[in-house]
Design a protein around this motif. Structure first.
Motif, PDB file in Angstrom:
ATOM      1  N   LYS A  39      -3.610  -7.102  -8.906  1.00  0.00           N
ATOM      2  CA  LYS A  39      -4.985  -6.757  -8.581  1.00  0.00           C
ATOM      3  C   LYS A  39      -4.937  -5.904  -7.329  1.00  0.00           C
TER       4      LYS A  39
ATOM      5  N   ASP B   7      -7.460   4.071  -5.201  1.00  0.00           N
ATOM      6  CA  ASP B   7      -8.452   4.752  -4.369  1.00  0.00           C
ATOM      7  C   ASP B   7      -9.523   3.710  -4.019  1.00  0.00           C
ATOM      8  N   HIS B   8     -10.762   3.922  -4.433  1.00  0.00           N
ATOM      9  CA  HIS B   8     -11.826   2.963  -4.103  1.00  0.00           C
ATOM     10  C   HIS B   8     -12.213   2.089  -5.291  1.00  0.00           C
ATOM     11  N   HIS B   9     -11.478   2.199  -6.381  1.00  0.00           N
ATOM     12  CA  HIS B   9     -11.787   1.433  -7.589  1.00  0.00           C
ATOM     13  C   HIS B   9     -10.999   0.123  -7.609  1.00  0.00           C
ATOM     14  N   ALA B  10     -11.712  -1.005  -7.672  1.00  0.00           N
ATOM     15  CA  ALA B  10     -11.066  -2.316  -7.711  1.00  0.00           C
ATOM     16  C   ALA B  10     -10.502  -2.591  -9.104  1.00  0.00           C
TER      17      ALA B  10
ATOM     18  N   ARG C  36      -6.646  -2.107  -5.444  1.00  0.00           N
ATOM     19  CA  ARG C  36      -7.491  -0.918  -5.487  1.00  0.00           C
ATOM     20  C   ARG C  36      -6.661   0.313  -5.820  1.00  0.00           C
TER      21      ARG C  36
ATOM     22  N   ILE D 142     -11.377   6.294 -11.750  1.00  0.00           N
ATOM     23  CA  ILE D 142     -10.836   6.895 -10.526  1.00  0.00           C
ATOM     24  C   ILE D 142     -11.086   8.404 -10.474  1.00  0.00           C
TER      25      ILE D 142
ATOM     26  N   ARG E 290      -3.343   0.121  -3.524  1.00  0.00           N
ATOM     27  CA  ARG E 290      -3.199  -1.155  -2.803  1.00  0.00           C
ATOM     28  C   ARG E 290      -3.094  -2.241  -3.863  1.00  0.00           C
TER      29      ARG E 290
ATOM     30  N   GLN F 143       0.863  -1.183   0.000  1.00  0.00           N
ATOM     31  CA  GLN F 143       0.000   0.000   0.000  1.00  0.00           C
ATOM     32  C   GLN F 143       0.895   1.228   0.000  1.00  0.00           C
TER      33      GLN F 143
ATOM     34  N   ARG G  19      -8.185  -5.735 -11.424  1.00  0.00           N
ATOM     35  CA  ARG G  19      -7.623  -7.083 -11.449  1.00  0.00           C
ATOM     36  C   ARG G  19      -7.120  -7.366 -12.852  1.00  0.00           C
TER      37      ARG G  19
END
Length: 172
Positions: free
Chosen positions: A44, A48-51, A46, A77, A88, A3, A53
């Motif tokens: 894979k 920010d808050h977007h996943a 994140r 994003i 992350r 991270q 993979r």
């Protein structure tokens, strides 16, 4: 898993990477992600808050890597060059699944299949993702035909895409 906070950057004149938006993964974090690996691999996690993979990170020398941010990722994003990003990441070890219809059509053209088979998996994935991203069946069929032509001609993905853009511009 690693991270960190990254700044979104953009290449100026940098060969095929000219104009790319990306962020850098420092060497120590890349080593934590996939120890001893100095070539491209998939991650894979994140942004920010977007996943994300199955996203490839690319080596830049000295153990550093970059993660290119294509238009879809930038839109997801909601950030541009200069912004900071909470990152992350972890290794994505899932096997890559290639477009079945692309493989089926390649089987009908031995030269194309032979050249495609010799490509690294990451390069095969570029072609497959492009085919799979087509929104309509006719577009998908045209893309499959273009990939087969590119393989017969011995073109790289970049060369194929440049030719596709030129053809589109000439037909306007």
């Amino acid at each position: 898993m690693v991270q960190f906070t990254a700044q979104i950057l953009r290449f100026g004149k940098q060969g095929e990477k000219t104009g790319w938006t990306y962020f850098e993964i420092p060497a120590d974090l890349a080593e934590t992600l996939n120890p001893g690996i100095k070539k491209s691999y998939r991650v894979k996690g994140r942004l920010d808050h977007h996943a994300i993979r199955g996203v490839a990170i690319l080596p830049m020398g000295g153990g550093r890597f970059i993660l290119p941010l294509n238009a879809d990722l930038r839109k997801a994003i909601g950030k541009r060059q200069g912004a900071t990003l909470q990152v992350r990441l972890e290794l994505d070890a899932r096997p890559v699944e290639l477009a079945a219809d692309l493989l089926e059509c390649l089987a009908d053209e031995p030269i194309a299949l032979e050249r495609f088979s010799k490509l690294p998996l990451s390069h095969k994935n570029y072609y497959s993702k492009w085919v799979l991203s087509a929104k309509t069946a006719p577009t998908r069929a045209r893309r499959i035909a273009r990939v087969i032509q590119a393989m017969v001609r011995g073109q790289t993905f970049s060369q194929m895409m440049r030719e596709a853009r030129q053809d589109k511009d000439n037909n306007r």
